[in-house]
Structure formats: structure tokens, C-alpha cells
Design a protein around this motif. Structure first.
Motif, PDB file in Angstrom:
ATOM      1  N   THR A  40      44.804  32.625  38.997  1.00  0.00           N
ATOM      2  CA  THR A  40      45.145  32.411  37.586  1.00  0.00           C
ATOM      3  C   THR A  40      45.241  33.753  36.855  1.00  0.00           C
ATOM      4  O   THR A  40      44.816  34.797  37.362  1.00  0.00           O
ATOM      5  CB  THR A  40      44.098  31.518  36.917  1.00  0.00           C
ATOM      6  OG1 THR A  40      42.806  32.125  37.049  1.00  0.00           O
ATOM      7  CG2 THR A  40      44.067  30.151  37.582  1.00  0.00           C
ATOM      8  N   GLN A  41      45.743  33.712  35.629  1.00  0.00           N
ATOM      9  CA  GLN A  41      45.914  34.925  34.845  1.00  0.00           C
ATOM     10  C   GLN A  41      44.621  35.364  34.149  1.00  0.00           C
ATOM     11  O   GLN A  41      44.456  36.535  33.843  1.00  0.00           O
ATOM     12  CB  GLN A  41      47.012  34.714  33.792  1.00  0.00           C
ATOM     13  CG  GLN A  41      48.380  34.388  34.381  1.00  0.00           C
ATOM     14  CD  GLN A  41      48.949  35.525  35.204  1.00  0.00           C
ATOM     15  OE1 GLN A  41      48.703  36.703  34.912  1.00  0.00           O
ATOM     16  NE2 GLN A  41      49.674  35.198  36.246  1.00  0.00           N
TER      17      GLN A  41
ATOM     18  N   ALA B 257      39.790  31.008  36.002  1.00  0.00           N
ATOM     19  CA  ALA B 257      39.484  30.988  37.430  1.00  0.00           C
ATOM     20  C   ALA B 257      38.109  30.386  37.687  1.00  0.00           C
ATOM     21  O   ALA B 257      37.909  29.639  38.654  1.00  0.00           O
ATOM     22  CB  ALA B 257      39.574  32.400  38.003  1.00  0.00           C
ATOM     23  N   VAL B 258      37.143  30.689  36.833  1.00  0.00           N
ATOM     24  CA  VAL B 258      35.797  30.142  37.003  1.00  0.00           C
ATOM     25  C   VAL B 258      35.802  28.631  36.824  1.00  0.00           C
ATOM     26  O   VAL B 258      35.217  27.884  37.621  1.00  0.00           O
ATOM     27  CB  VAL B 258      34.828  30.813  36.006  1.00  0.00           C
ATOM     28  CG1 VAL B 258      33.462  30.124  36.051  1.00  0.00           C
ATOM     29  CG2 VAL B 258      34.671  32.291  36.325  1.00  0.00           C
TER      30      VAL B 258
ATOM     31  N   SER C  13      41.273  42.031  41.774  1.00  0.00           N
ATOM     32  CA  SER C  13      42.616  42.584  41.893  1.00  0.00           C
ATOM     33  C   SER C  13      42.705  43.998  41.344  1.00  0.00           C
ATOM     34  O   SER C  13      43.307  44.886  41.967  1.00  0.00           O
ATOM     35  CB  SER C  13      43.610  41.663  41.177  1.00  0.00           C
ATOM     36  OG  SER C  13      43.246  41.489  39.816  1.00  0.00           O
ATOM     37  N   ALA C  14      42.108  44.245  40.188  1.00  0.00           N
ATOM     38  CA  ALA C  14      42.190  45.579  39.601  1.00  0.00           C
ATOM     39  C   ALA C  14      41.463  46.606  40.457  1.00  0.00           C
ATOM     40  O   ALA C  14      41.975  47.701  40.715  1.00  0.00           O
ATOM     41  CB  ALA C  14      41.616  45.549  38.186  1.00  0.00           C
TER      42      ALA C  14
ATOM     43  N   ALA D 233      40.800  35.077  42.824  1.00  0.00           N
ATOM     44  CA  ALA D 233      41.062  36.446  42.376  1.00  0.00           C
ATOM     45  C   ALA D 233      40.628  36.583  40.921  1.00  0.00           C
ATOM     46  O   ALA D 233      40.853  35.684  40.108  1.00  0.00           O
ATOM     47  CB  ALA D 233      42.542  36.782  42.517  1.00  0.00           C
ATOM     48  N   VAL D 234      40.010  37.708  40.609  1.00  0.00           N
ATOM     49  CA  VAL D 234      39.615  38.016  39.228  1.00  0.00           C
ATOM     50  C   VAL D 234      40.084  39.426  38.893  1.00  0.00           C
ATOM     51  O   VAL D 234      40.358  40.237  39.777  1.00  0.00           O
ATOM     52  CB  VAL D 234      38.086  37.913  39.027  1.00  0.00           C
ATOM     53  CG1 VAL D 234      37.618  36.479  39.157  1.00  0.00           C
ATOM     54  CG2 VAL D 234      37.352  38.813  40.027  1.00  0.00           C
ATOM     55  N   ARG D 235      40.153  39.678  37.615  1.00  0.00           N
ATOM     56  CA  ARG D 235      40.567  41.007  37.168  1.00  0.00           C
ATOM     57  C   ARG D 235      39.391  41.963  37.056  1.00  0.00           C
ATOM     58  O   ARG D 235      39.504  43.141  37.402  1.00  0.00           O
ATOM     59  CB  ARG D 235      41.279  40.900  35.813  1.00  0.00           C
ATOM     60  CG  ARG D 235      42.604  40.167  35.864  1.00  0.00           C
ATOM     61  CD  ARG D 235      43.215  40.042  34.475  1.00  0.00           C
ATOM     62  NE  ARG D 235      44.516  39.393  34.497  1.00  0.00           N
ATOM     63  CZ  ARG D 235      45.671  40.027  34.648  1.00  0.00           C
ATOM     64  NH1 ARG D 235      45.674  41.341  34.795  1.00  0.00           N
ATOM     65  NH2 ARG D 235      46.814  39.363  34.671  1.00  0.00           N
TER      66      ARG D 235
END
Length: 355
Positions: free
Chosen positions: A209-210, A215-216, A255-256, A234-236
């Protein structure tokens, strides 16, 4: 209230890949052209044999009367004001006008019949899809991350029929449909949307998700619906990764941070960065895969295997290749190895016999 109703309607929509690529407006245009062709053909037939028709108003039949007769005859059974009275005109009505009337009505109701037939066919396809779908992959979010993850899985042999895309954007799901994937339009934080994706029967779930908070919530909902599926999210932000693991994710990718580490590695050694990029891109160059230990490898040390072993998965412990406890290998172990990617088989080409 109207907006909530629209969102509720959209969230219930399951879109299977389309098999008909012709646009609806084009289909309607073709039917209209066919209907006008039948109408003008009838007018021409009646006009050529106008001497055999009788008009109760003025006893003469001109072109306008022919057009009127053809219109009311094709659309209804006629009003009886203009009738064929000669034997030839009646024979033409039996052999030509009546079949043209049936054809005209079929064309007019064809669109309605096709809509009903298409709706029935879609319902049948949807029910058949639900019954056959087992151990599939659900991808929540079809953006850059979700698409890249799916491309990696497809390179390892995953079939498109075993993938369901969940995304709140109808346009994104339409793009997924055009690529051969089944899509569900809706908010993945809602359990009814995930149930329409048959998530309770899925084998693995990818959450891309964005937003991290989304996401949680998706991870919590997915884990409640399916206790045994493998969930990768995936998380930022790195600080949100522990929360995702507590929510039920088996693996969390930041991801970052991952992109930043790859950038840093490429600065220190561009060649090492190229190798890492090659490893995470399945299907070309070198691939990193997980496989079970073969019976021939049981009892051997890690360095005695034919493949380049990176780690040994023993139970819930991941042991590096140089760990003293990694060997000897056991039958229940799984190996993380680096292998040469196998290119897809190319069809054989048969040359014609020489003269």
C-alpha cells in the motif's frame, strides 16, 4: 450518503479479465447500421413493387408511403392502412418482408439480450472462479512495489490465474485486468473486500500500500481472515516495521531503507550494487532461491553442496553459511542458494528438408 453508497457498490466489485476487447459504443454502432440497412432494404423492396400495394387514404403508394409501411411493418405488425393486394406483393411479404421484420427485431433486442447473456456469463465465470481458486496470491496495491513483486513471482513460475489484485482505484484494477489479472475494487482494510478476493483461501499475501498505517490495518485484517498464509508487507519508515510484525506479517521490507542501502552499496562498489540488483531480479543472470535439502546432501557440510549456499533455514532459525551449527545438513533444512537463472525454453525450429 450518496458517496457512501457509491463506495459500498465499488467495494463489492470483482473484475475478471475481459475476453471481449471490442468497445461497447462500437457494438451499438454496428447494430444501428445493421438496423438501418434492413430498414432501407425493406423500403427499396416495397418501392420496387409499389404497384402491388393499396393505400386506404389515396389509393396511391409513393416513396414516403413505402418508408412509412416499412417502418410500421418492421417495428409492429402494421396498422392495415397500407396493405399488399397483388399476389406478387403478398409473396414478397411472405418471403422477404417477414424475415426482415424478424431480423430487425432481433437486432433491436440484441443489445438487451447480449447484456443479459453477458451478465449471466459473468456470474457463471465468477462462481466458477470462486470454486476453483485455491492457494493463490493476493496483492494489495498494484503500484510500483506491488507490480515489481508480482513480476518477480511470475518469473518463478506463478500463473496469472493464481493472482488477485486488490486496489481502491477502479482504473488501476482495469489496468490489471488488461494484463490478465483478476481484480477487486475496494478498501483492503475492510474484511468484506478481502473476502471477495478469497483471501481466506490464499497461500501468500503481498501488502504494498501507499501508506504505512493502511499496511498495518490490512495486515491485521488479513491475519484474522487467514492464519496460515504467508504475509509480506512493505513500509516506508523503519520505525513502523515492528508494528507490522506484531500485526501478523511474516516479513517486512522497508522500501526507503532498502533503496538507500542499495544506493550506499553502489557508491562503495558499483559492481556489488549491480550484483545485488541482479540477485533481486528473478529470471536473468543470478537468482537467489530457497530450496529443500536433497537426500544426497544430508550429512554434508554447507560448502560440500553443488550450489552456492548463503544461509540455512533450520526450523525458525536462519543460520549463515559460515555458522558452525549450520552443518551437517539435515533433511528438514531449507537452503538459501544462489543459482544461475534458467532462461525460458524457446520453441524448436524445424527447417524444411533440403532439395
Amino acid at each position: 450518503m450518496a458517496r457512501d453508497a457509491d463506495e459500498k457498490l465499488v467495494s463489492r466489485r470483482v473484475k475478471l479479465p475481459k475476453r471481449i476487447v471490442e468497445q461497447p459504443l462500437r457494438q451499438v454502432g454496428k447494430r444501428l447500421l445493421m438496423a438501418f440497412f434492413v430498414l432501407f432494404l425493406t423500403v427499396l423492396i416495397v418501392y420496387l413493387d409499389r404497384e402491388g400495394y393499396h393505400d386506404n387514404a389515396n389509393e396511391t403508394v409513393d416513396f414516403l408511403d413505402c418508408f412509412y409501411y416499412a417502418t410500421v411493418t418492421l417495428s409492429t405488425t402494421g396498422y392495415g392502412d397500407i396493405v399488399p393486394h397483388s399476389d406478387s406483393a403478398r409473396l414478397v411479404n411472405v418471403l422477404l418482408i417477414t424475415p426482415l421484420r424478424v431480423l430487425f427485431l432481433i437486432i433491436l433486442v440484441g443489445t438487451t439480450l447480449e447484456v443479459l447473456t453477458e451478465r449471466t456469463r459473468e456470474e457463471w465465470r465468477l462462481n466458477r472462479w470462486r470454486k476453483q481458486l485455491r492457494d493463490h496470491t493476493v496483492v494489495v496495491g498494484f503500484g510500483t512495489k506491488g507490480r515489481s513483486a508480482l513480476q518477480t513471482l511470475l518469473a518463478t513460475g506463478l500463473r496469472k490465474e493464481q493472482v488477485v489484485i486488490v486496489d481502491p482505484s477502479s482504473k488501476v484494477v482495469d489496468i490489471a485486468n488488461s494484463e490478465g489479472f483478476t481484480g477487486v475494487v475496494g478498501d483492503a482494510t475492510r474484511s468484506d473486500v478481502l473476502l471477495r478476493a478469497e483471501l481466506q483461501k490464499a497461500r501468500q499475501i503481498i501488502i504494498a500500500t501507499q501508506r504505512d498505517d493502511t499496511a498495518v490495518l490490512v495486515t491485521l485484517t488479513a491475519r484474522q481472515l487467514n492464519r496460515g498464509a504467508k504475509i509480506v508487507a512493505a513500509v516506508r519508515e523503519e520505525e513502523n516495521a515492528p508494528l507490522l510484525r506484531q500485526s501478523g506479517a511474516d516479513a517486512v521490507i522497508t522500501s526507503a531503507s532498502a533503496a538507500g542501502r542499495l544506493l550506499g552499496l553502489s557508491v562503495l562498489s558499483p559492481s556489488a550494487g549491480t550484483v545485488m540488483e541482479d540477485l533481486i531480479q528473478q529470471g536473468s543472470g543470478l537468482d537467489m532461491i530457497e530450496r529443500p535439502v536433497t537426500r544426497a546432501e544430508v550429512g554434508k557440510q554447507v560448502r560440500e553442496t553443488e550450489d552456492l549456499v548463503v544461509s540455512v533455514l533450520r526450523g525458525h532459525r536462519l543460520l549463515p553459511y559460515d555458522d558452525p551449527h549450520a552443518g551437517p545438513l539435515q533433511l528438514t533444512d531449507r537452503l538459501i542458494v544462489i543459482v544461475r537463472a534458467v532462461p525460458p525454453a524457446t520453441p524448436a525450429v524445424t527447417l524444411p528438408p533440403a532439395d
